[in-house]
Design a protein around this motif. Structure first.
Motif, mmCIF file in Angstrom:
data_model
loop_
_atom_site.group_PDB
_atom_site.id
_atom_site.type_symbol
_atom_site.label_atom_id
_atom_site.label_comp_id
_atom_site.label_asym_id
_atom_site.label_seq_id
_atom_site.Cartn_x
_atom_site.Cartn_y
_atom_site.Cartn_z
ATOM 1 N N LYS A 168 -50.188 9.389 33.383
ATOM 2 C CA LYS A 168 -49.890 9.398 31.963
ATOM 3 C C LYS A 168 -48.398 9.582 31.758
ATOM 4 O O LYS A 168 -47.789 10.450 32.353
ATOM 5 C CB LYS A 168 -50.664 10.541 31.310
ATOM 6 N N ARG A 169 -47.828 8.744 30.941
ATOM 7 C CA ARG A 169 -46.386 8.825 30.669
ATOM 8 C C ARG A 169 -46.158 9.559 29.366
ATOM 9 O O ARG A 169 -46.864 9.346 28.395
ATOM 10 C CB ARG A 169 -45.780 7.435 30.592
ATOM 11 N N THR A 170 -45.116 10.392 29.385
ATOM 12 C CA THR A 170 -44.772 11.100 28.156
ATOM 13 C C THR A 170 -43.546 10.459 27.543
ATOM 14 O O THR A 170 -42.739 9.828 28.215
ATOM 15 C CB THR A 170 -44.469 12.580 28.452
ATOM 16 N N GLU A 171 -43.413 10.628 26.332
ATOM 17 C CA GLU A 171 -42.298 10.062 25.586
ATOM 18 C C GLU A 171 -41.013 10.826 25.926
ATOM 19 O O GLU A 171 -41.020 12.040 26.051
ATOM 20 C CB GLU A 171 -42.651 10.222 24.108
ATOM 21 N N LEU A 172 -39.912 10.083 26.121
ATOM 22 C CA LEU A 172 -38.632 10.712 26.438
ATOM 23 C C LEU A 172 -38.017 11.263 25.168
ATOM 24 O O LEU A 172 -37.917 10.585 24.169
ATOM 25 C CB LEU A 172 -37.683 9.704 27.079
ATOM 26 N N ARG A 173 -37.579 12.508 25.222
ATOM 27 C CA ARG A 173 -36.946 13.142 24.076
ATOM 28 C C ARG A 173 -35.697 13.863 24.550
ATOM 29 O O ARG A 173 -35.639 14.399 25.644
ATOM 30 C CB ARG A 173 -37.881 14.169 23.452
ATOM 31 N N ARG A 174 -34.700 13.931 23.678
ATOM 32 C CA ARG A 174 -33.467 14.664 23.967
ATOM 33 C C ARG A 174 -33.661 16.124 23.604
ATOM 34 O O ARG A 174 -34.244 16.459 22.597
ATOM 35 C CB ARG A 174 -32.311 14.092 23.148
#
Length: 139
Positions: free
Chosen positions: A2-8
């Motif tokens: 499962k991939r998670t969304e990239l966040r800063r």
């Protein structure tokens, strides 16, 4: 997987606002002035080096031309007294050597049947012969 969304985790830095660029200052060209030469710690041609010209070769390795106009003072390298690219402070450890013997002593030329130690021994003997010849000249 499962991939998670990239966040800063930290916000981006704001770009600096561009300021008007001033014209570069004019470059002043100065006239060439003669610089003082770097002072050597000792003279390049000491009296013993000058005296070597025209003397017979004292190292006497195979291929020696006997000396004469090609004779120079070949410095003997001695650990603790001088090093690579550094000549001794005085000319006490120097032998009168013709151009071919000097090249062999400095390693610029090789002899087929001679080892490094044998060439150094011949050079050391040349230093002793030179010291005797100089003392005889002075007497």
């Amino acid at each position: 997987m499962k991939r998670t969304e990239l966040r800063r985790h930290t916000p981006l830095r704001q770009k600096a606002r561009s300021k008007p660029v001033a014209a570069p200052a004019p470059v002043l060209v100065q006239p060439y002035t003669e610089r003082k030469p770097i002072r050597a710690t000792r003279p390049k041609m000491t009296p013993l080096r000058k005296f070597a010209k025209g003397q017979p070769c004292m190292v006497r390795l195979p291929g020696c031309d006997g000396g004469g106009e090609t004779t120079v003072l070949a410095h003997y390298r001695l650990a603790g007294y001088c090093g690579i690219g550094v000549k001794p402070e005085d000319d006490a450890f120097g032998a009168w050597a013709c151009a071919s013997c000097h090249n062999l002593c400095d390693g610029r030329a090789k002899l087929k049947d001679w080892t490094y130690e044998e060439i150094r021994l011949a050079h050391a003997e040349g230093v002793m012969r030179t010291r005797v010849a100089i003392s005889r000249e002075a007497a």
